[in-house]
Design an enzyme around this catalytic site. Structure first.
Site, PDB file in Angstrom:
ATOM      1  N   ARG A   1      -2.979   9.001 -11.992  1.00  0.00           N
ATOM      2  CA  ARG A   1      -2.121   9.873 -11.178  1.00  0.00           C
ATOM      3  C   ARG A   1      -0.676   9.829 -11.664  1.00  0.00           C
ATOM      4  NH1 ARG A   1      -3.513   7.007  -5.637  1.00  0.00           N
ATOM      5  NH2 ARG A   1      -2.948   5.289  -7.014  1.00  0.00           N
TER       6      ARG A   1
ATOM      7  N   GLY B   1       5.635  -0.368  -6.835  1.00  0.00           N
ATOM      8  CA  GLY B   1       5.261   0.814  -7.599  1.00  0.00           C
ATOM      9  C   GLY B   1       4.591   0.470  -8.923  1.00  0.00           C
ATOM     10  N   PHE B   2       4.317  -0.826  -9.141  1.00  0.00           N
ATOM     11  CA  PHE B   2       3.621  -1.238 -10.366  1.00  0.00           C
ATOM     12  C   PHE B   2       2.367  -2.027 -10.024  1.00  0.00           C
ATOM     13  CE2 PHE B   2       7.625  -0.102 -12.024  1.00  0.00           C
ATOM     14  CZ  PHE B   2       7.356   0.349 -13.313  1.00  0.00           C
TER      15      PHE B   2
ATOM     16  N   HIS C   1      -2.064  -2.289  -9.819  1.00  0.00           N
ATOM     17  CA  HIS C   1      -3.070  -1.662  -8.970  1.00  0.00           C
ATOM     18  C   HIS C   1      -4.255  -2.617  -8.802  1.00  0.00           C
ATOM     19  CE1 HIS C   1      -5.976   1.318  -7.510  1.00  0.00           C
ATOM     20  NE2 HIS C   1      -4.893   1.923  -7.067  1.00  0.00           N
TER      21      HIS C   1
ATOM     22  N   ASP D   1       2.764   5.624  -6.955  1.00  0.00           N
ATOM     23  CA  ASP D   1       3.941   5.608  -6.084  1.00  0.00           C
ATOM     24  C   ASP D   1       5.266   5.635  -6.846  1.00  0.00           C
ATOM     25  OD1 ASP D   1       2.574   5.505  -3.621  1.00  0.00           O
ATOM     26  OD2 ASP D   1       2.094   3.407  -3.997  1.00  0.00           O
TER      27      ASP D   1
ATOM     28  N   ILE E   1       7.397  -6.126  -8.267  1.00  0.00           N
ATOM     29  CA  ILE E   1       8.128  -4.897  -8.550  1.00  0.00           C
ATOM     30  C   ILE E   1       7.322  -3.755  -7.936  1.00  0.00           C
ATOM     31  CG2 ILE E   1       9.208  -3.476 -10.343  1.00  0.00           C
ATOM     32  CD1 ILE E   1      10.175  -6.424 -10.338  1.00  0.00           C
TER      33      ILE E   1
ATOM     34  N   ARG F   1      -3.487  11.567   3.004  1.00  0.00           N
ATOM     35  CA  ARG F   1      -4.641  10.661   2.985  1.00  0.00           C
ATOM     36  C   ARG F   1      -5.554  10.833   4.189  1.00  0.00           C
ATOM     37  NH1 ARG F   1      -5.476   6.125  -0.117  1.00  0.00           N
ATOM     38  NH2 ARG F   1      -4.605   7.485  -1.721  1.00  0.00           N
TER      39      ARG F   1
ATOM     40  N   HIS G   1       0.882  -1.186   0.000  1.00  0.00           N
ATOM     41  CA  HIS G   1       0.000   0.000   0.000  1.00  0.00           C
ATOM     42  C   HIS G   1       0.913   1.228   0.000  1.00  0.00           C
ATOM     43  CE1 HIS G   1      -3.478   2.410   0.563  1.00  0.00           C
ATOM     44  NE2 HIS G   1      -3.815   2.115   1.798  1.00  0.00           N
TER      45      HIS G   1
HETATM   46  N1  COA Z   1       5.145  -6.865  -9.892  1.00  0.00           N
HETATM   47  C1  COA Z   1       5.100  -8.082 -10.465  1.00  0.00           C
HETATM   48  N2  COA Z   1       3.965  -8.730 -10.729  1.00  0.00           N
HETATM   49  C2  COA Z   1       2.810  -8.122 -10.385  1.00  0.00           C
HETATM   50  C3  COA Z   1       2.783  -6.846  -9.810  1.00  0.00           C
HETATM   51  C4  COA Z   1       4.006  -6.231  -9.552  1.00  0.00           C
HETATM   52  N3  COA Z   1       4.050  -5.020  -8.976  1.00  0.00           N
HETATM   53  N4  COA Z   1       1.501  -6.470  -9.587  1.00  0.00           N
HETATM   54  C5  COA Z   1       0.742  -7.481 -10.031  1.00  0.00           C
HETATM   55  N5  COA Z   1       1.541  -8.472 -10.503  1.00  0.00           N
HETATM   56  C6  COA Z   1       1.097  -9.737 -11.065  1.00  0.00           C
HETATM   57  C7  COA Z   1       0.315 -10.505 -10.027  1.00  0.00           C
HETATM   58  O1  COA Z   1       1.190 -11.304  -9.234  1.00  0.00           O
HETATM   59  C8  COA Z   1      -0.599 -11.334 -10.886  1.00  0.00           C
HETATM   60  O2  COA Z   1       0.152 -12.395 -11.442  1.00  0.00           O
HETATM   61  P1  COA Z   1      -0.481 -13.871 -11.567  1.00  0.00           P
HETATM   62  O3  COA Z   1      -1.674 -13.692 -12.455  1.00  0.00           O
HETATM   63  O4  COA Z   1       0.621 -14.672 -12.156  1.00  0.00           O
HETATM   64  O5  COA Z   1      -0.838 -14.250 -10.163  1.00  0.00           O
HETATM   65  C9  COA Z   1      -0.940 -10.396 -12.022  1.00  0.00           C
HETATM   66  O6  COA Z   1       0.153  -9.460 -12.080  1.00  0.00           O
HETATM   67  C10 COA Z   1      -2.229  -9.636 -11.864  1.00  0.00           C
HETATM   68  O7  COA Z   1      -2.269  -9.037 -10.596  1.00  0.00           O
HETATM   69  P2  COA Z   1      -3.506  -8.087 -10.204  1.00  0.00           P
HETATM   70  O8  COA Z   1      -4.677  -8.947  -9.935  1.00  0.00           O
HETATM   71  O9  COA Z   1      -3.617  -7.030 -11.232  1.00  0.00           O
HETATM   72  O10 COA Z   1      -2.992  -7.381  -8.894  1.00  0.00           O
HETATM   73  P3  COA Z   1      -3.537  -7.561  -7.394  1.00  0.00           P
HETATM   74  O11 COA Z   1      -4.903  -6.960  -7.294  1.00  0.00           O
HETATM   75  O12 COA Z   1      -3.328  -8.978  -6.957  1.00  0.00           O
HETATM   76  O13 COA Z   1      -2.512  -6.668  -6.541  1.00  0.00           O
HETATM   77  C11 COA Z   1      -1.266  -4.776  -5.932  1.00  0.00           C
HETATM   78  C12 COA Z   1      -2.527  -5.268  -6.644  1.00  0.00           C
HETATM   79  C13 COA Z   1      -1.274  -3.248  -5.948  1.00  0.00           C
HETATM   80  C14 COA Z   1      -1.269  -5.274  -4.470  1.00  0.00           C
HETATM   81  C15 COA Z   1      -0.050  -5.338  -6.693  1.00  0.00           C
HETATM   82  O14 COA Z   1      -0.054  -4.836  -8.009  1.00  0.00           O
HETATM   83  C16 COA Z   1       1.250  -5.022  -6.006  1.00  0.00           C
HETATM   84  O15 COA Z   1       1.632  -5.705  -5.055  1.00  0.00           O
HETATM   85  N6  COA Z   1       1.981  -3.972  -6.507  1.00  0.00           N
HETATM   86  C17 COA Z   1       3.244  -3.611  -5.903  1.00  0.00           C
HETATM   87  C18 COA Z   1       3.018  -2.806  -4.637  1.00  0.00           C
HETATM   88  C19 COA Z   1       2.494  -1.422  -4.944  1.00  0.00           C
HETATM   89  O16 COA Z   1       3.010  -0.731  -5.803  1.00  0.00           O
HETATM   90  N7  COA Z   1       1.477  -1.026  -4.190  1.00  0.00           N
HETATM   91  C20 COA Z   1       0.882   0.292  -4.317  1.00  0.00           C
HETATM   92  C21 COA Z   1      -0.462   0.177  -4.983  1.00  0.00           C
HETATM   93  S1  COA Z   1      -1.141   1.784  -5.324  1.00  0.00           S
END
Ligand code: COA
Length: 287
Positions: free
Chosen positions: A217, A205-206, A208, A259, A203, A284, A169
């Site tokens: 944003r 920051g990637f 959502h 982020d 990774i 926030r 988050h």
């Molecule tokens: N790096 C690598 N792989 C990622 C990824 C990332 N940042 N974000 C998503 N994926 C992968 C997931 O593991 C999933 O793979 P799978 O189908 O093989 O299991 C696929 O992409 C789809 O994921 P999705 O359903 O879109 O994401 P989510 O709802 O499970 O998770 C987050 C959303 C934000 C928790 C996740 O993208 C994440 O952990 N991002 C990094 C942390 C971050 O930047 N958080 C701030 C959010 S504003």
């Protein structure tokens, strides 16, 4: 606008800014507590404790005080984090009740001890706006669970800070900075990211939980990060960030969330990485 559902008039905005500016002083007992928190503590824990301690000193009797508590928190959170940071890292006791036009200017003034560069103030203001409210995210959910039991505002925000701390988050902006910092060049970043993807590492920051194609944003903060990069003559950080963005799209069709380019933008403004997520709290809380 978030509190009242419509944009304020220019006069209302000025009055509200004046109101917050008049609430910036920290109680002595809160400063005592902040001085006892070690320099090695996580700044989000400082925010959590600061908010909770304020709730002990300025307890709530009934729900009519919610707006006043929100205002007080918005006015004091920049002071809570910078008072602790400057005391524990630089050995100085700062006065948090300083002249500053808005929350962005207040934070930058307290952190650096000088009037902020106008570009930095503008970018931080934009950043605070981008982070201010974002539907039913994890920290908002936490705050609402707490509120649903008819608890008090300080408890709601304290709990929300705990949720925001995590790297999936709010903590993602710090984690993204650490990732970008770990690469010495664009080439090293490309190789490193490919290795991480092969290991199925996240990774930071990637991606959502709600957006599927882009985070609106990102375009805004990326533009400001580029402007800051040019202003400091950066040859590396922005290029590495863009290379990671390009590769993540080619390899995984994943886009930077808000982020990712916040990390480089904050770095260009001289903000220590460990203070990135507390800035998210300062914003926030209004949402
Ligand atoms: N790096 C690598 N792989 C990622 C990824 C990332 N940042 N974000 C998503 N994926 C992968 C997931 O593991 C999933 O793979 P799978 O189908 O093989 O299991 C696929 O992409 C789809 O994921 P999705 O359903 O879109 O994401 P989510 O709802 O499970 O998770 C987050 C959303 C934000 C928790 C996740 O993208 C994440 O952990 N991002 C990094 C942390 C971050 O930047 N958080 C701030 C959010 S504003």
């Amino acid at each position: 606008m978030l509190f009242n559902g419509e944009l304020p008039s220019a006069t209302e905005l000025e009055q509200y800014k004046k109101r917050l500016a008049g609430m910036r002083a920290l109680p002595e007992a809160l400063k005592d507590v902040l001085e006892r928190i070690p320099a090695g503590a996580h700044p989000m824990d400082v925010m959590r404790t600061g908010c909770s301690m304020l709730g002990n000193l300025e307890g709530e009797d009934d729900f009519t005080q919610q707006q006043a508590v929100s205002d007080r928190l918005l006015a004091t959170l920049p002071g809570i984090i910078t008072y602790w940071y400057r005391y524990s890292h630089d050995g100085v006791r700062i006065d948090t009740d300083v002249e500053a036009d808005n929350i962005a200017a207040h934070f930058l003034t307290l952190l650096h001890g000088t009037d902020p560069d106008p570009l930095h103030q503008r970018v931080l203001d934009v950043s605070l706006i981008l982070y201010a409210e974002h539907e039913f995210n994890a920290s908002t959910f936490t705050a609402r669970v707490c509120a649903s039991t008819l608890s008090d505002m300080h408890s709601c925000v304290t709990g929300a800070i705990g949720s925001l701390r995590g790297p999936l988050h709010g903590g993602a902006n710090e984690a993204a900075m650490d990732l970008i910092d770990s690469f010495a060049s664009v080439e090293a970043a490309e190789k490193g990211i490919l290795d991480m993807l092969a290991r199925k590492d996240k990774i930071m920051g990637f991606g959502h939980a709600v957006y599927r194609e882009s985070d609106p944003r990102n375009a805004l903060i990326k533009r400001w990060s580029k402007e800051l990069s040019d202003s400091v003559g950066d040859q590396k950080l922005f290029a590495i960030s863009e290379a990671i963005e390009r590769l993540m799209w080619e390899e995984k069709k994943l886009f930077p969330n808000a982020d990712f380019f916040h990390a480089s933008a904050y770095r260009f403004m001289g903000i220590p990485t460990k203070l990135f997520t507390p800035i998210f709290v300062m914003s926030r809380t209004s949402g």
